[in-house]
Design an enzyme around this catalytic site. Sequence first.
Site, PDB file in Angstrom:
ATOM      1  N   CYS A  88      23.583   7.835   1.290  1.00 39.73           N
ATOM      2  CA  CYS A  88      23.941   6.867   0.252  1.00 39.73           C
ATOM      3  C   CYS A  88      23.509   5.439   0.635  1.00 39.73           C
ATOM      4  CB  CYS A  88      25.420   6.994  -0.072  1.00 39.73           C
ATOM      5  SG  CYS A  88      25.786   6.441  -1.735  1.00 39.73           S
ATOM      6  N   HIS A 179      26.993  12.615  -0.288  1.00 41.12           N
ATOM      7  CA  HIS A 179      27.792  12.513   0.949  1.00 41.12           C
ATOM      8  C   HIS A 179      28.113  13.891   1.506  1.00 41.12           C
ATOM      9  CE1 HIS A 179      28.877   8.174   0.805  1.00 41.12           C
ATOM     10  NE2 HIS A 179      28.582   8.335  -0.465  1.00 41.12           N
ATOM     11  N   GLU A 181      28.988  14.654   4.346  1.00 45.99           N
ATOM     12  CA  GLU A 181      30.107  14.569   5.312  1.00 45.99           C
ATOM     13  C   GLU A 181      31.457  14.731   4.614  1.00 45.99           C
ATOM     14  OE1 GLU A 181      28.498  12.062   4.074  1.00 45.99           O
ATOM     15  OE2 GLU A 181      29.813  10.333   3.791  1.00 45.99           O
TER      16      GLU A 181
HETATM   17  N1  GLN Z   1      26.572   1.518  -4.163  1.00 43.00           N
HETATM   18  C1  GLN Z   1      26.425   1.372  -2.743  1.00 43.00           C
HETATM   19  C2  GLN Z   1      25.288   0.407  -2.402  1.00 43.00           C
HETATM   20  O1  GLN Z   1      24.571   0.011  -3.249  1.00 43.00           O
HETATM   21  C3  GLN Z   1      26.204   2.712  -2.069  1.00 43.00           C
HETATM   22  C4  GLN Z   1      27.400   3.612  -2.310  1.00 43.00           C
HETATM   23  C5  GLN Z   1      27.711   4.566  -1.188  1.00 43.00           C
HETATM   24  O2  GLN Z   1      27.210   4.457  -0.067  1.00 43.00           O
HETATM   25  N2  GLN Z   1      28.617   5.469  -1.459  1.00 43.00           N
HETATM   26  O3  GLN Z   1      25.103   0.059  -1.279  1.00 43.00           O
END
Ligand code: GLN
Length: 207
Positions: A88, A179, A181
């Site tokens: 992410c 994710h 994890e």
């Molecule tokens: N929206 C976050 C960003 O732009 C990422 C979200 C996440 O890591 N769950 O950094």
Amino acid sequence: MIEFMADSTNQPTIGILALQGAFDAHARMLQSIGAKTALIRKPEQLASVDGLVIPGGESSTFLKHLEVAGFFDTLAEFVSAKPTFGTCAGVILMAKEVLNPAQKSLGALDVTVERNAYGRQNDSRILEAETSLPGGPIEMVYIRAPRITRIGPAVETLAEREGFPTLVRQGHLLAATFHPELSHDPRVHQLFLDSVKHWDSVKSLQV
Ligand code: GLN
């Protein structure tokens, strides 16, 4: 298909960037599959790990924490050379190009990502999808996820959402916009752990 095979005689240490975000769940998942883990809070700690997880969180906040003396540059050097797995916000940090808005990044993974690309209502959800990993469909937890809108020629797509890559690999780099994890399925972490164990032999095969 998984190309790397585990070698139980050789236990590498996996660092987890612990500046903010979801680092505990990565540590638990990696420990459950037998990895040694180390939380990384200072740039000099990177020298003692064989691979690194950059967890989810808020990428712009990560960047602020990385402003301390030499951390960004040391991390960029590590990610350019050693196995790194981003989830992410971690993918956003690893990407070559970040949009919505444009943002500084480590520039290692040849992808373009759009932050928060799934819109307000749909930006957090749990889906199931096929991947190239053996063992059937995988659960994918998306939390304000970015979307990978371009991949370079060296990037392999291992899973998709609505036609866009969500799990990708480029040599020593692995990246998931979801994710893994937070699910109870260790396959993505196992793939990363195996790649760390075999990085030296993989590198020699690529030359
Ligand atoms: N929206 C976050 C960003 O732009 C990422 C979200 C996440 O890591 N769950 O950094």
